[in-house]
Design a protein around this motif. Structure first.
Motif, PDB file in Angstrom:
ATOM      1  N   GLU A  16       0.488  -0.958   0.522  1.00 23.58           N
ATOM      2  CA  GLU A  16       0.102   0.004  -0.263  1.00 23.58           C
ATOM      3  C   GLU A  16       0.239   1.250  -0.150  1.00 23.58           C
ATOM      4  O   GLU A  16       2.076   0.972   0.059  1.00 23.58           O
ATOM      5  CB  GLU A  16      -0.938  -0.183   1.550  1.00 23.58           C
ATOM      6  CG  GLU A  16      -2.068  -0.679   1.616  1.00 23.58           C
ATOM      7  CD  GLU A  16      -3.297  -0.232   0.525  1.00 23.58           C
ATOM      8  OE1 GLU A  16      -3.511   1.128   0.642  1.00 23.58           O
ATOM      9  OE2 GLU A  16      -3.694  -0.976  -0.627  1.00 23.58           O
ATOM     10  N   TYR A  20       0.839   6.002   3.658  1.00 28.15           N
ATOM     11  CA  TYR A  20      -0.759   7.160   4.049  1.00 28.15           C
ATOM     12  C   TYR A  20       0.346   8.189   5.186  1.00 28.15           C
ATOM     13  O   TYR A  20      -0.508   9.445   5.312  1.00 28.15           O
ATOM     14  CB  TYR A  20      -2.113   6.446   3.959  1.00 28.15           C
ATOM     15  CG  TYR A  20      -2.167   5.471   2.998  1.00 28.15           C
ATOM     16  CD1 TYR A  20      -2.710   6.408   2.042  1.00 28.15           C
ATOM     17  CD2 TYR A  20      -2.802   4.278   2.860  1.00 28.15           C
ATOM     18  CE1 TYR A  20      -3.230   5.895   1.342  1.00 28.15           C
ATOM     19  CE2 TYR A  20      -2.919   3.605   2.270  1.00 28.15           C
ATOM     20  CZ  TYR A  20      -3.585   4.031   1.145  1.00 28.15           C
ATOM     21  OH  TYR A  20      -4.467   3.660  -0.018  1.00 28.15           O
ATOM     22  N   LYS A  78      -0.005  12.069   4.111  1.00 24.61           N
ATOM     23  CA  LYS A  78      -0.334  12.842   4.881  1.00 24.61           C
ATOM     24  C   LYS A  78       0.798  13.795   5.780  1.00 24.61           C
ATOM     25  O   LYS A  78       0.354  14.858   5.383  1.00 24.61           O
ATOM     26  CB  LYS A  78      -1.197  12.279   6.583  1.00 24.61           C
ATOM     27  CG  LYS A  78      -2.014  12.994   6.752  1.00 24.61           C
ATOM     28  CD  LYS A  78      -2.526  12.554   8.076  1.00 24.61           C
ATOM     29  CE  LYS A  78      -3.201  12.943   9.497  1.00 24.61           C
ATOM     30  NZ  LYS A  78      -4.169  12.272  10.037  1.00 24.61           N
ATOM     31  N   GLN A 107      -7.811   3.789  -2.612  1.00 18.71           N
ATOM     32  CA  GLN A 107      -6.742   4.598  -2.651  1.00 18.71           C
ATOM     33  C   GLN A 107      -6.383   5.242  -2.437  1.00 18.71           C
ATOM     34  O   GLN A 107      -6.508   6.626  -2.278  1.00 18.71           O
ATOM     35  CB  GLN A 107      -5.615   3.226  -3.494  1.00 18.71           C
ATOM     36  CG  GLN A 107      -5.233   1.863  -2.385  1.00 18.71           C
ATOM     37  CD  GLN A 107      -4.756   1.390  -3.417  1.00 18.71           C
ATOM     38  OE1 GLN A 107      -4.088   1.172  -4.209  1.00 18.71           O
ATOM     39  NE2 GLN A 107      -3.336  -0.107  -2.634  1.00 18.71           N
ATOM     40  N   ARG A 167      -9.048   7.658  -0.668  1.00 16.56           N
ATOM     41  CA  ARG A 167      -8.493   8.863   0.297  1.00 16.56           C
ATOM     42  C   ARG A 167      -7.210   9.133   0.066  1.00 16.56           C
ATOM     43  O   ARG A 167      -7.070  10.327   1.498  1.00 16.56           O
ATOM     44  CB  ARG A 167      -7.444   6.904   0.658  1.00 16.56           C
ATOM     45  CG  ARG A 167      -6.867   6.968   2.496  1.00 16.56           C
ATOM     46  CD  ARG A 167      -6.480   5.636   3.050  1.00 16.56           C
ATOM     47  NE  ARG A 167      -5.937   5.329   4.157  1.00 16.56           N
ATOM     48  CZ  ARG A 167      -5.689   4.377   4.613  1.00 16.56           C
ATOM     49  NH1 ARG A 167      -5.297   3.716   4.716  1.00 16.56           N
ATOM     50  NH2 ARG A 167      -5.150   3.807   5.671  1.00 16.56           N
ATOM     51  N   ILE A 168      -6.314   9.223  -0.327  1.00 13.87           N
ATOM     52  CA  ILE A 168      -5.153  10.197  -0.795  1.00 13.87           C
ATOM     53  C   ILE A 168      -5.533  11.906  -1.383  1.00 13.87           C
ATOM     54  O   ILE A 168      -4.710  11.902  -0.585  1.00 13.87           O
ATOM     55  CB  ILE A 168      -4.611   9.592  -1.658  1.00 13.87           C
ATOM     56  CG1 ILE A 168      -3.665   8.261  -1.574  1.00 13.87           C
ATOM     57  CG2 ILE A 168      -3.310  10.414  -2.376  1.00 13.87           C
ATOM     58  CD1 ILE A 168      -2.045   7.660  -2.678  1.00 13.87           C
ATOM     59  N   LEU A 207      -6.104  13.148   1.905  1.00 12.54           N
ATOM     60  CA  LEU A 207      -5.466  13.883   2.875  1.00 12.54           C
ATOM     61  C   LEU A 207      -4.550  14.222   2.007  1.00 12.54           C
ATOM     62  O   LEU A 207      -3.775  15.924   3.071  1.00 12.54           O
ATOM     63  CB  LEU A 207      -4.079  12.688   2.691  1.00 12.54           C
ATOM     64  CG  LEU A 207      -4.785  11.400   3.227  1.00 12.54           C
ATOM     65  CD1 LEU A 207      -2.976  10.269   3.163  1.00 12.54           C
ATOM     66  CD2 LEU A 207      -4.802  11.183   4.353  1.00 12.54           C
TER      67      LEU A 207
END
Length: 262
Positions: A60, A63, A67, A88, A91-92, A95
């Motif tokens: 993965e 993260y 962040k 994914q 989610r990115i 951030l």
């Protein structure tokens, strides 16, 4: 008014910032967060960060590191490495990252570009192609896994497909020129630029601001990305993070002012 962009590209390996030569021999050049802070002070146009371990190791994205970088970054940030699915990507983006770069998945599961564009918008999806000459005829071919695996895909074919599927930008990286500081592969860039209307950024080979000037003079509105140019200084390649002052950069871009259009 749209303008060319001058873009540092940072490579993450084993948690540190490195620079490679032809995608090999990674040399440690510093801490990623510290580099982001320095580039903040230098007011760079955009920053590209690629985790070169994630896809190769099948893991993965990091993260927490993403962040931290997004929290520090005061310029548009593009992240790539280990992207396999839309979740994914979402989610990115969540951030605080503006763009997500897709390489291996764009080559082997191109529909991901279309799925992602629908979820987060085309402007956030960058299709990455790492290209080198291969075979007896030395033809350009897209490679993945840090240049270790050939795809059999021609870069013009890749770029056109990415555009059709909804990518908002192409990042073209020359493996043969990576880290050499021998100048951009203008032949490769010409072929891809002529085949698409998407924004194009190019990487691999920039050794001086004259290389950037030649590229911008040739193609006008383009993203001129580089690694070594911004982290090494002098013939002994001493590590020094640098970026031209605004006046120096404007002088480079000013030679194509008449070509910069909406």
């Amino acid at each position: 008014m749209l303008r060319p962009r001058l873009i540092p590209c940072l490579l993450i390996h084993d948690g540190g910032l490195v620079k490679t030569t032809r995608f090999a021999e990674p040399k440690y050049v510093g801490d990623p967060i510290n580099a982001v802070r320095i580039f903040n002070d230098k007011e760079v146009d955009e920053l590209v960060v690629v985790d070169i371990d994630a896809t190769v190791l099948g893991r993965e994205p990091d993260y927490e590191l993403i962040k931290s970088m997004a929290a520090e970054c005061r310029m548009p940030l593009c992240y790539g490495g280990g992207i396999k699915n839309v979740e994914q990507i979402e989610r990115i983006i969540g951030l605080g990252v503006e763009k997500v770069a897709i390489g291996e998945a764009a080559a082997h599961r191109p529909e991901l570009m279309s799925e992602a564009a629908k979820r987060v918008g085309s402007q956030s999806i960058v299709a990455v192609m790492d290209v080198k000459k291969s075979g007896l005829l030395r033809r350009y071919e897209v490679f993945t896994h840090n240049g270790a695996k050939g795809t059999g895909i021609n870069p013009v074919q890749f770029a056109r497909r990415a555009q059709e599927l909804g990518a908002g930008e192409i990042l073209l990286n020359s493996i043969d020129r990576d880290g050499t500081m021998a100048g951009y592969d203008l032949t490769l860039i010409d072929q891809v630029r002529e085949s698409i209307s998407l924004p194009l950024s190019v990487l691999g080979g920039a050794g001086s601001l004259d290389d950037v000037r030649e590229l911008v003079g040739r193609h006008g509105i383009i993203g001129a990305a580089a690694g070594s140019l911004f982290v090494f200084k002098g013939k002994y390649r001493a590590v020094l993070i640098q970026y031209p002052a605004a006046s120096e950069k404007d002088a480079i871009f000013g030679i194509t002012t008449s070509r910069i259009q909406e």
